[in-house]
Design a protein around this motif. Structure first.
Motif, PDB file in Angstrom:
ATOM      1  N   ARG A 112      43.820  47.229  33.505  1.00  0.00           N
ATOM      2  CA  ARG A 112      44.899  46.323  33.120  1.00  0.00           C
ATOM      3  C   ARG A 112      45.550  45.776  34.392  1.00  0.00           C
ATOM      4  N   GLY A 113      46.126  44.588  34.250  1.00  0.00           N
ATOM      5  CA  GLY A 113      46.667  43.899  35.404  1.00  0.00           C
ATOM      6  C   GLY A 113      45.914  42.600  35.622  1.00  0.00           C
ATOM      7  N   ASP A 114      46.437  41.773  36.489  1.00  0.00           N
ATOM      8  CA  ASP A 114      45.828  40.459  36.748  1.00  0.00           C
ATOM      9  C   ASP A 114      44.812  40.578  37.888  1.00  0.00           C
ATOM     10  N   LEU A 115      43.595  40.983  37.522  1.00  0.00           N
ATOM     11  CA  LEU A 115      42.534  41.164  38.516  1.00  0.00           C
ATOM     12  C   LEU A 115      42.205  39.864  39.229  1.00  0.00           C
ATOM     13  N   SER A 116      42.126  38.781  38.469  1.00  0.00           N
ATOM     14  CA  SER A 116      41.776  37.481  39.050  1.00  0.00           C
ATOM     15  C   SER A 116      42.767  37.072  40.135  1.00  0.00           C
ATOM     16  N   ALA A 117      44.059  37.301  39.877  1.00  0.00           N
ATOM     17  CA  ALA A 117      45.091  36.920  40.849  1.00  0.00           C
ATOM     18  C   ALA A 117      44.962  37.746  42.121  1.00  0.00           C
ATOM     19  N   GLU A 118      44.693  39.044  41.971  1.00  0.00           N
ATOM     20  CA  GLU A 118      44.567  39.919  43.141  1.00  0.00           C
ATOM     21  C   GLU A 118      43.323  39.580  43.960  1.00  0.00           C
ATOM     22  N   VAL A 119      42.244  39.240  43.261  1.00  0.00           N
ATOM     23  CA  VAL A 119      41.009  38.860  43.950  1.00  0.00           C
ATOM     24  C   VAL A 119      41.224  37.576  44.741  1.00  0.00           C
ATOM     25  N   LYS A 120      41.900  36.602  44.125  1.00  0.00           N
ATOM     26  CA  LYS A 120      42.188  35.346  44.823  1.00  0.00           C
ATOM     27  C   LYS A 120      43.072  35.597  46.043  1.00  0.00           C
TER      28      LYS A 120
END
Length: 250
Positions: A112-120
């Motif tokens: 859970r969490g915004d993986l896409s945002a952290e990857v970016k």
């Protein structure tokens, strides 16, 4: 560049001295080594730590101290400070990357969490760090020292800077070598081996750019790689500080 007794001043320890000969053996081993993987880079960091510990012992010899002028001592201090600065740059970069990866790992584990945002965010940080690497590498210069009493120390500085150039290139995923001038000559670099190869850093970069192929195991491997590099740089830093203190004590 071979080191032999015929290029030394009479007052400086010749390579027949056990400690000087030991330093020469270490330099030969480092010049012939390749840094194509994280494990080989870590091994070279360990070898560099041993080299600077040996140089520190060489500096403590009365005959060495008597041969060095104040100007030569200043050159040694400048060189040691340059390498310590490189250690600090590498430690700061690795620390930033590790923090970003920890957050991504946490999201992967908890699912859970915004993986896409952290990857970016991580990829943006990597892009900035790559530019920083390129700037550091461009500014790395090794000035050939014709001072007979400083030949061995100049070679030590050259192989140390060559290692950092290899490490920064490895971490950024760029070609491992370029127009090194003196460094290339000292390291006998083969241009055929200088192509960028996939490693822990580039593999995760590629996976993050296509989240569908993202593997938690590869992220973990990169974290372990970063930790190993951090440990090696920290150990080298401690040896460099001890080496620098010995120079100041002369």
């Amino acid at each position: 560049m071979a080191i032999s007794s015929n290029v030394r001043s009479k007052s400086f320890p010749s390579m027949q001295h056990p400690q000087a000969a030991h330093v020469d053996e270490q330099l030969t081993r480092l010049r012939s080594s390749e840094a194509a993987s994280s494990s080989s880079i870590c091994q070279r960091l360990s070898n560099l730590q041993d080299l600077h510990e040996s140089l520190e012992k060489l500096l403590r010899l009365p005959i060495t101290q008597q041969a060095l002028s104040q100007d030569q001592i200043e050159k040694l201090l400048d060189g040691s400070l340059k390498i310590l600065d490189l250690c600090n740059v590498a430690k700061d970069v690795l620390s930033q990357m590790k923090e970003g990866l920890k957050e991504i790992q946490s999201i992967l584990r908890r699912k859970r969490g915004d993986l896409s945002a952290e990857v970016k965010k991580y990829l943006a940080s990597r892009k900035f760090l790559k530019k920083s690497f390129q700037k550091v590498i461009k500014n790395l210069k090794v000035c050939q020292n014709n001072d007979e009493s400083l030949v061995v120390f100049g070679e030590a500085e050259a192989v140390t800077i060559a290692l950092f150039e290899s490490m920064f290139s490895f971490m950024s995923g760029s070609k491992a070598c370029g127009k090194w001038s003196l460094v290339s000559k000292l390291m006998n670099t083969n241009k055929a081996t200088c192509e960028a190869e996939e490693n822990e850093f580039t593999m995760v970069d590629s996976e993050f750019q296509s989240e569908k192929s993202l593997k938690a195991e590869d992220v973990q491997n990169l974290e372990s790689c970063i930790q190993d590099l951090e440990d090696g740089i920290e150990s080298l830093s401690k040896s460099l500080i001890k080496y620098r203190v010995s120079i100041l004590n002369i």
